[in-house]
Design an enzyme around this catalytic site. Sequence first.
Site, PDB file in Angstrom:
ATOM      1  N   ARG A 152       4.331  -0.648  -5.065  1.00 33.07           N
ATOM      2  CA  ARG A 152       3.530   0.109  -4.094  1.00 33.07           C
ATOM      3  C   ARG A 152       3.356  -0.660  -2.788  1.00 33.07           C
ATOM      4  O   ARG A 152       3.689  -0.174  -1.698  1.00 33.07           O
ATOM      5  CB  ARG A 152       2.143   0.425  -4.688  1.00 33.07           C
ATOM      6  CG  ARG A 152       2.126   1.571  -5.655  1.00 33.07           C
ATOM      7  CD  ARG A 152       0.746   1.731  -6.260  1.00 33.07           C
ATOM      8  NE  ARG A 152       0.449   0.585  -7.093  1.00 33.07           N
ATOM      9  CZ  ARG A 152       0.577   0.570  -8.424  1.00 33.07           C
ATOM     10  NH1 ARG A 152       0.938   1.638  -9.058  1.00 33.07           N
ATOM     11  NH2 ARG A 152       0.324  -0.520  -9.104  1.00 33.07           N
ATOM     12  N   ASP A 172      13.672  -7.730  -6.937  1.00 31.28           N
ATOM     13  CA  ASP A 172      12.770  -7.056  -7.868  1.00 31.28           C
ATOM     14  C   ASP A 172      13.630  -6.520  -9.015  1.00 31.28           C
ATOM     15  O   ASP A 172      14.268  -5.470  -8.887  1.00 31.28           O
ATOM     16  CB  ASP A 172      12.023  -5.908  -7.163  1.00 31.28           C
ATOM     17  CG  ASP A 172      10.973  -5.250  -8.060  1.00 31.28           C
ATOM     18  OD1 ASP A 172      11.144  -5.258  -9.294  1.00 31.28           O
ATOM     19  OD2 ASP A 172       9.982  -4.722  -7.508  1.00 31.28           O
ATOM     20  N   ALA A 231       0.022 -12.412  -0.637  1.00 33.82           N
ATOM     21  CA  ALA A 231      -1.228 -11.642  -0.726  1.00 33.82           C
ATOM     22  C   ALA A 231      -1.201 -10.848  -2.023  1.00 33.82           C
ATOM     23  O   ALA A 231      -1.751  -9.760  -2.097  1.00 33.82           O
ATOM     24  CB  ALA A 231      -1.377 -10.716   0.481  1.00 33.82           C
ATOM     25  N   ASP A 257      -3.605 -15.233   0.793  1.00 35.37           N
ATOM     26  CA  ASP A 257      -4.861 -14.485   0.621  1.00 35.37           C
ATOM     27  C   ASP A 257      -5.420 -14.701  -0.786  1.00 35.37           C
ATOM     28  O   ASP A 257      -6.559 -14.345  -1.052  1.00 35.37           O
ATOM     29  CB  ASP A 257      -4.596 -12.986   0.842  1.00 35.37           C
ATOM     30  CG  ASP A 257      -5.871 -12.149   0.800  1.00 35.37           C
ATOM     31  OD1 ASP A 257      -6.858 -12.555   1.461  1.00 35.37           O
ATOM     32  OD2 ASP A 257      -5.892 -11.103   0.123  1.00 35.37           O
ATOM     33  N   GLU A 262     -10.018 -19.097  -7.640  1.00 36.72           N
ATOM     34  CA  GLU A 262     -10.826 -18.544  -6.556  1.00 36.72           C
ATOM     35  C   GLU A 262     -12.292 -18.674  -6.928  1.00 36.72           C
ATOM     36  O   GLU A 262     -12.642 -18.434  -8.086  1.00 36.72           O
ATOM     37  CB  GLU A 262     -10.448 -17.078  -6.331  1.00 36.72           C
ATOM     38  CG  GLU A 262      -9.008 -16.951  -5.868  1.00 36.72           C
ATOM     39  CD  GLU A 262      -8.555 -15.533  -5.569  1.00 36.72           C
ATOM     40  OE1 GLU A 262      -9.392 -14.619  -5.562  1.00 36.72           O
ATOM     41  OE2 GLU A 262      -7.363 -15.342  -5.345  1.00 36.72           O
ATOM     42  N   HIS A 281      -9.121 -13.727  -0.175  1.00 30.10           N
ATOM     43  CA  HIS A 281      -8.825 -12.544  -0.987  1.00 30.10           C
ATOM     44  C   HIS A 281      -9.366 -11.259  -0.330  1.00 30.10           C
ATOM     45  O   HIS A 281     -10.194 -10.537  -0.902  1.00 30.10           O
ATOM     46  CB  HIS A 281      -9.394 -12.706  -2.412  1.00 30.10           C
ATOM     47  CG  HIS A 281      -8.668 -11.864  -3.420  1.00 30.10           C
ATOM     48  ND1 HIS A 281      -8.408 -12.295  -4.700  1.00 30.10           N
ATOM     49  CD2 HIS A 281      -8.141 -10.628  -3.335  1.00 30.10           C
ATOM     50  CE1 HIS A 281      -7.748 -11.342  -5.362  1.00 30.10           C
ATOM     51  NE2 HIS A 281      -7.582 -10.317  -4.551  1.00 30.10           N
ATOM     52  N   ALA A 284      -7.979  -6.086  -0.248  1.00 26.87           N
ATOM     53  CA  ALA A 284      -8.538  -4.742  -0.465  1.00 26.87           C
ATOM     54  C   ALA A 284      -9.837  -4.538   0.301  1.00 26.87           C
ATOM     55  O   ALA A 284     -10.510  -3.522   0.125  1.00 26.87           O
ATOM     56  CB  ALA A 284      -8.786  -4.538  -1.956  1.00 26.87           C
TER      57      ALA A 284
HETATM   58  P1  NAD Z   1       3.156  -2.648  -8.256  1.00 27.87           P
HETATM   59  O1  NAD Z   1       3.051  -2.713  -9.742  1.00 27.87           O
HETATM   60  O2  NAD Z   1       3.250  -1.327  -7.591  1.00 27.87           O
HETATM   61  O3  NAD Z   1       4.412  -3.520  -7.766  1.00 27.87           O
HETATM   62  C1  NAD Z   1       4.751  -4.766  -8.323  1.00 27.87           C
HETATM   63  C2  NAD Z   1       6.257  -4.914  -8.220  1.00 27.87           C
HETATM   64  O4  NAD Z   1       6.601  -6.221  -8.694  1.00 27.87           O
HETATM   65  C3  NAD Z   1       7.035  -3.900  -9.097  1.00 27.87           C
HETATM   66  O5  NAD Z   1       7.990  -3.216  -8.327  1.00 27.87           O
HETATM   67  C4  NAD Z   1       7.669  -4.763 -10.152  1.00 27.87           C
HETATM   68  O6  NAD Z   1       8.930  -4.274 -10.574  1.00 27.87           O
HETATM   69  C5  NAD Z   1       7.802  -6.099  -9.430  1.00 27.87           C
HETATM   70  N1  NAD Z   1       7.962  -7.212 -10.349  1.00 27.87           N
HETATM   71  C6  NAD Z   1       7.398  -7.400 -11.560  1.00 27.87           C
HETATM   72  N2  NAD Z   1       7.812  -8.561 -12.096  1.00 27.87           N
HETATM   73  C7  NAD Z   1       8.659  -9.114 -11.183  1.00 27.87           C
HETATM   74  C8  NAD Z   1       9.405 -10.318 -11.155  1.00 27.87           C
HETATM   75  N3  NAD Z   1       9.389 -11.176 -12.194  1.00 27.87           N
HETATM   76  N4  NAD Z   1      10.139 -10.580 -10.064  1.00 27.87           N
HETATM   77  C9  NAD Z   1      10.181  -9.717  -9.006  1.00 27.87           C
HETATM   78  N5  NAD Z   1       9.517  -8.545  -8.999  1.00 27.87           N
HETATM   79  C10 NAD Z   1       8.751  -8.258 -10.061  1.00 27.87           C
HETATM   80  O7  NAD Z   1       1.914  -3.482  -7.702  1.00 27.87           O
HETATM   81  P2  NAD Z   1       1.256  -3.387  -6.241  1.00 27.87           P
HETATM   82  O8  NAD Z   1       0.171  -2.364  -6.245  1.00 27.87           O
HETATM   83  O9  NAD Z   1       2.333  -3.329  -5.224  1.00 27.87           O
HETATM   84  O10 NAD Z   1       0.538  -4.816  -6.179  1.00 27.87           O
HETATM   85  C11 NAD Z   1       1.303  -6.000  -6.048  1.00 27.87           C
HETATM   86  C12 NAD Z   1       0.393  -7.206  -6.231  1.00 27.87           C
HETATM   87  O11 NAD Z   1      -0.602  -7.226  -5.207  1.00 27.87           O
HETATM   88  C13 NAD Z   1      -0.374  -7.219  -7.569  1.00 27.87           C
HETATM   89  O12 NAD Z   1      -0.379  -8.547  -8.066  1.00 27.87           O
HETATM   90  C14 NAD Z   1      -1.783  -6.838  -7.176  1.00 27.87           C
HETATM   91  O13 NAD Z   1      -2.725  -7.349  -8.083  1.00 27.87           O
HETATM   92  C15 NAD Z   1      -1.859  -7.502  -5.811  1.00 27.87           C
HETATM   93  N6  NAD Z   1      -2.925  -6.988  -4.929  1.00 27.87           N
HETATM   94  C16 NAD Z   1      -3.596  -7.895  -4.167  1.00 27.87           C
HETATM   95  C17 NAD Z   1      -4.598  -7.460  -3.321  1.00 27.87           C
HETATM   96  C18 NAD Z   1      -5.374  -8.452  -2.505  1.00 27.87           C
HETATM   97  O14 NAD Z   1      -6.577  -8.266  -2.347  1.00 27.87           O
HETATM   98  N7  NAD Z   1      -4.749  -9.463  -1.950  1.00 27.87           N
HETATM   99  C19 NAD Z   1      -4.903  -6.089  -3.216  1.00 27.87           C
HETATM  100  C20 NAD Z   1      -4.161  -5.184  -3.982  1.00 27.87           C
HETATM  101  C21 NAD Z   1      -3.172  -5.643  -4.844  1.00 27.87           C
END
Ligand code: NAD
Length: 320
Positions: A152, A172, A231, A257, A262, A281, A284
């Site tokens: 996403r 990915d 991030a 981030d 943390e 962090h 969001a």
């Molecule tokens: P998502 O599940 O939509 O996407 C994650 C992607 O990583 C997927 O396409 C998956 O195939 C890929 N992936 C999984 N294992 C992998 C690997 N070993 N090598 C390469 N790619 C791999 O998740 P998202 O909603 O895009 O979120 C991504 C990250 O961001 C998550 O860790 C989430 O917790 C984090 N996040 C952080 C914040 C923040 O406050 N900084 C906010 C929202 C989400």
Amino acid sequence: MTFTVLVTDRVSDEGLAPLLDDDRFRIETIDDSASDEFEETLASAAGLIVRSATRVHAGMMSRASGLKVIGRAGVGVDNIDLVAASKRGIAVFNSPGGNTNAAAELTMALMLALARRLPEADRSIREGRWDRARLTGIELKGRTLGLVGAGRIGGEVAQRCQGFGMEVLVYDPYLTEERAEQLGVRLVSLDHVVENADVISCHVPLTDETRGLIDASLLGRMKDRVLVINASRGGVIDEAALAKALHDGTVAGAALDVYEREPLSPESPLRNAPNLVLTPHLGASTEEAQVGVATEVAGYMLAALGEGDVSAAINAAELG
Ligand code: NAD
């Protein structure tokens, strides 16, 4: 029948409107999860909505005999005991899509801050200097972005970077060629990303595969003047190795981030590393994302308690 839903951790009322406007639900907002009032309401609650502060452990669930649904307004569910919830037949939902845009925009903010050296520029003016020549930056246009993970958030970052005129490479292993084509990105190996990207941004979950994925050896093989951003989740990049790579100039700049621990420890080597932008962090942390995650979780709560639909629960497979 009326369902009591206990809400804690300051979840947005605007996002909870679908529940607040439905006569079948009685919403009780109690911010202090250590209070007697919280415990009394918990005993009769059918639903519980939390953010990250409240720990929903087995003991808490055992004091909530009517609890059917737990909603996490946000992504990570490490504050909820999923095994205990499944054992009790409690459906657990999170809201992964509600903060996607916020996290993607923060990534762009970090990328631009690094490229144009904004934190340094701000600091130098406040310290009485006017360092125009020293603070020459780089442009994103024409450069190559390397994404580690393009779900996403990574997908949204790809589109924004294409708008800036960047070519996008993606590592990915779970992304389909079809999705890569839709995004207009090139699926390549991790080695290819590491050796060819000018900016590398991580958007993966923290798993056994991704913990420490960006280690000293990968950092050492990146392009000269590479910029590195994380991030996603702390632990994906080896922090000590990154601090060293920034000190010796192997990595030109980085922005983080999220951290292995943390809040970041006062002793962390990151605190003294040069050319590093640190945020606490904030991915969001926008008004819109807080409404977004609450709306998403309210929708799931409505479907689960109102219509018995738990198909979108994280533990749906365990609920039988
Ligand atoms: P998502 O599940 O939509 O996407 C994650 C992607 O990583 C997927 O396409 C998956 O195939 C890929 N992936 C999984 N294992 C992998 C690997 N070993 N090598 C390469 N790619 C791999 O998740 P998202 O909603 O895009 O979120 C991504 C990250 O961001 C998550 O860790 C989430 O917790 C984090 N996040 C952080 C914040 C923040 O406050 N900084 C906010 C929202 C989400």
